[in-house]
Design a protein around this motif. Structure first.
Motif, PDB file in Angstrom:
ATOM      1  N   HIS A   1     -60.609 -20.095   2.243  1.00  0.00           N
ATOM      2  CA  HIS A   1     -60.253 -21.361   2.917  1.00  0.00           C
ATOM      3  C   HIS A   1     -61.043 -21.560   4.211  1.00  0.00           C
ATOM      4  O   HIS A   1     -60.689 -22.409   5.027  1.00  0.00           O
ATOM      5  CB  HIS A   1     -58.743 -21.447   3.178  1.00  0.00           C
ATOM      6  N   ARG A   2     -62.102 -20.793   4.375  1.00  0.00           N
ATOM      7  CA  ARG A   2     -62.940 -20.921   5.580  1.00  0.00           C
ATOM      8  C   ARG A   2     -64.136 -21.818   5.243  1.00  0.00           C
ATOM      9  O   ARG A   2     -65.251 -21.359   5.020  1.00  0.00           O
ATOM     10  CB  ARG A   2     -63.390 -19.542   6.061  1.00  0.00           C
ATOM     11  N   ALA A   3     -63.867 -23.139   5.203  1.00  0.00           N
ATOM     12  CA  ALA A   3     -64.914 -24.116   4.886  1.00  0.00           C
ATOM     13  C   ALA A   3     -64.486 -25.478   5.413  1.00  0.00           C
ATOM     14  O   ALA A   3     -63.288 -25.781   5.503  1.00  0.00           O
ATOM     15  CB  ALA A   3     -65.144 -24.190   3.375  1.00  0.00           C
ATOM     16  N   VAL A   4     -65.462 -26.277   5.784  1.00  0.00           N
ATOM     17  CA  VAL A   4     -65.204 -27.623   6.306  1.00  0.00           C
ATOM     18  C   VAL A   4     -66.159 -28.616   5.636  1.00  0.00           C
ATOM     19  O   VAL A   4     -67.185 -28.223   5.084  1.00  0.00           O
ATOM     20  CB  VAL A   4     -65.388 -27.673   7.840  1.00  0.00           C
ATOM     21  N   PRO A   5     -65.839 -29.915   5.690  1.00  0.00           N
ATOM     22  CA  PRO A   5     -66.740 -30.915   5.111  1.00  0.00           C
ATOM     23  C   PRO A   5     -68.058 -30.986   5.873  1.00  0.00           C
ATOM     24  O   PRO A   5     -68.158 -30.603   7.041  1.00  0.00           O
ATOM     25  CB  PRO A   5     -65.955 -32.225   5.272  1.00  0.00           C
ATOM     26  N   THR A   6     -69.077 -31.517   5.197  1.00  0.00           N
ATOM     27  CA  THR A   6     -70.371 -31.740   5.854  1.00  0.00           C
ATOM     28  C   THR A   6     -71.084 -32.879   5.132  1.00  0.00           C
ATOM     29  O   THR A   6     -70.511 -33.542   4.263  1.00  0.00           O
ATOM     30  CB  THR A   6     -71.219 -30.448   5.864  1.00  0.00           C
ATOM     31  N   TRP A   7     -72.322 -33.101   5.517  1.00  0.00           N
ATOM     32  CA  TRP A   7     -73.147 -34.168   4.930  1.00  0.00           C
ATOM     33  C   TRP A   7     -74.523 -33.589   4.669  1.00  0.00           C
ATOM     34  O   TRP A   7     -75.116 -32.984   5.553  1.00  0.00           O
ATOM     35  CB  TRP A   7     -73.260 -35.348   5.894  1.00  0.00           C
ATOM     36  N   ASN A   8     -75.030 -33.757   3.456  1.00  0.00           N
ATOM     37  CA  ASN A   8     -76.386 -33.324   3.125  1.00  0.00           C
ATOM     38  C   ASN A   8     -77.313 -34.532   3.111  1.00  0.00           C
ATOM     39  O   ASN A   8     -76.907 -35.638   2.720  1.00  0.00           O
ATOM     40  CB  ASN A   8     -76.425 -32.625   1.762  1.00  0.00           C
TER      41      ASN A   8
END
Length: 208
Positions: A97-104
């Motif tokens: 659960h160690r993840a966050v949204p991002t943008w590529n």
């Protein structure tokens, strides 16, 4: 531009590809009124000059060609494929659960000097080249000779040519290169399921 080493793109062929595939550039100029941005389709000619040139035209009514002096520094931004990345696409997220949204995304900043061309010979040549490029995929490509000569001359009189002599190309391809292989595969699968095959393919290409 913030440019971590793992996202930096320096290969001319990749930078040129992004410009050619996404020719609508945002030209940023510094005028007496402050920073201005113009959204203009450009044609890249890599054979001219040391770094190549960008060619375009604007409406004569657009005062940008009067607000810049020949040789002024400008930057043209070209945005390639881009899209939202959900942390749910990472297999590792479901474990830690160690993840966050991002943008590529892919982007190119073309730095250079702008030069104005207010003559019909330049404009005729430019419009002919732009037409050949953008009409090539049409079943019956439109050509300048299709228009009545008087109409074409009138329309050419309503535009002004721009040439940006490139001094530096700066590229960034943020395509999850900082993630482990299984997370990258999960993102590619997620993008394809969401209808973003172009960004998914860019990620595949970046991993080669």
């Amino acid at each position: 531009m913030y440019l971590p080493a793992h996202f930096a793109e320096t290969r001319p062929e990749q930078l040129h590809r992004i410009i050619n595939d996404h020719p609508l550039g945002m030209m940023v100029t510094h005028t007496a009124a402050g920073l201005e941005a113009q959204h203009i389709p450009f044609l890249l000619d890599p054979a001219q000059g040391a770094q190549g040139v960008l060619l375009a035209h604007v409406a004569r009514a657009n005062t940008v060609w009067q607000e810049v002096a020949s040789g002024d520094a400008v930057m043209v931004v070209f945005r390639g494929v881009e899209g939202y990345i959900s942390p749910n696409w990472y297999p590792s997220k479901h474990e830690t659960h160690r993840a966050v949204p991002t943008w590529n995304y892919e982007v190119v900043h073309a730095h250079g000097t702008v030069h104005v061309h207010d003559d019909e010979k330049f404009l005729r040549g430019l419009v002919a080249r732009l037409t050949r490029v953008h009409e090539a995929a049409q079943p019956v490509p439109w050509k300048m000779g299709d228009a009545p000569p008087d109409y074409l001359s009138d329309m050419l009189g309503k535009i002004v040519g721009l040439e940006v002599r490139i001094t530096r190309l700066e590229g960034k391809r943020k395509l999850s290169q900082n993630h482990e292989a299984r997370n990258r595969a999960g993102v590619i699968q997620g993008l394809e399921a969401q209808g973003h095959p172009g960004l998914a393919q860019a990620m595949r290409d970046a991993s080669v």
